[in-house]
Design an enzyme around this catalytic site. Structure first.
Site, PDB file in Angstrom:
ATOM      1  N   LYS A  40     117.952  50.551 -85.079  1.00 45.31           N
ATOM      2  CA  LYS A  40     119.055  49.908 -85.790  1.00 45.31           C
ATOM      3  C   LYS A  40     120.353  49.943 -84.981  1.00 45.31           C
ATOM      4  O   LYS A  40     120.693  50.951 -84.383  1.00 45.31           O
ATOM      5  CB  LYS A  40     119.271  50.635 -87.121  1.00 45.31           C
ATOM      6  N   GLY A  45     121.569  57.432 -82.123  1.00 42.71           N
ATOM      7  CA  GLY A  45     120.564  57.380 -81.065  1.00 42.71           C
ATOM      8  C   GLY A  45     120.486  56.019 -80.403  1.00 42.71           C
ATOM      9  O   GLY A  45     120.390  55.906 -79.176  1.00 42.71           O
ATOM     10  N   CYS A  46     120.563  54.986 -81.211  1.00 39.41           N
ATOM     11  CA  CYS A  46     120.479  53.623 -80.674  1.00 39.41           C
ATOM     12  C   CYS A  46     121.710  53.274 -79.847  1.00 39.41           C
ATOM     13  O   CYS A  46     121.608  52.586 -78.831  1.00 39.41           O
ATOM     14  CB  CYS A  46     120.289  52.628 -81.815  1.00 39.41           C
ATOM     15  N   THR A  47     122.853  53.754 -80.270  1.00 39.59           N
ATOM     16  CA  THR A  47     124.082  53.534 -79.507  1.00 39.59           C
ATOM     17  C   THR A  47     124.015  54.263 -78.170  1.00 39.59           C
ATOM     18  O   THR A  47     124.345  53.688 -77.122  1.00 39.59           O
ATOM     19  CB  THR A  47     125.310  53.980 -80.319  1.00 39.59           C
ATOM     20  N   ALA A  50     121.618  52.290 -75.883  1.00 40.76           N
ATOM     21  CA  ALA A  50     122.216  51.048 -75.392  1.00 40.76           C
ATOM     22  C   ALA A  50     123.303  51.325 -74.359  1.00 40.76           C
ATOM     23  O   ALA A  50     123.392  50.642 -73.336  1.00 40.76           O
ATOM     24  CB  ALA A  50     122.782  50.245 -76.561  1.00 40.76           C
TER      25      ALA A  50
END
Length: 156
Positions: A40, A45-47, A50
């Site tokens: 998401k 974690g996704c940030t 990325a």
């Protein structure tokens, strides 16, 4: 889940990015492709993942690697995520998780005693001929660019 293996041909796909442009595996033929699936936009974690790819982009581009992120978020969410963190790569919209199903990364997850269907964070490293040369099943989000570079280096 996880029905793909190193050495397999990467499944052909067609998906729209944050700007409404269509991406297919064929579009990127002749280039190394990192297809990374993440749960998401704008989550910790996704940030981190990325931003690791963003920060390593010069090295990735020097190796001829194209980065494409994939999540269930809609295009507007992707645009905000890209703008907020100045991400120099496209994010593919997979709201119906069809691409995640195709790559075997959508399935049962457990978090704090709760079970639900969701995205299993997974990265596919695909060579110029469309073959999967590495699968990073549990990436280290803060070191992901280095993991991708190492994965491609191991296949030379």
């Amino acid at each position: 889940m996880h029905h793909l293996n190193v050495g397999d041909s990467a499944p052909a796909f067609s998906a729209l990015d944050q700007a409404g442009n269509t991406h297919t595996l064929e579009t990127h033929k002749g280039k190394k492709v990192v297809l990374y699936f993440y749960p998401k936009d704008n989550t910790p974690g996704c940030t981190n993942q990325a931003c690791s790819l963003r920060d390593g982009m010069a090295d990735l581009q020097a190796e001829g690697i194209v980065v494409l992120g994939v999540s269930i978020n809609h295009a507007a969410s992707h645009r905000k995520f890209i703008d907020k963190y100045e991400l120099p790569f496209d994010l593919l919209v997979d709201e119906d998780h069809a691409l995640q199903d195709l790559y075997g990364v959508w399935g049962l997850k457990k978090f704090r005693g709760r079970e639900y269907d969701g995205t299993h964070r997974t990265t596919f490293c695909i060579d110029e001929a469309g073959k999967i040369v590495a699968i990073i099943r549990k990436p280290k989000v803060k070191e992901h660019a280095a993991e991708v570079l190492a994965a491609f280096a191991g296949e030379r």
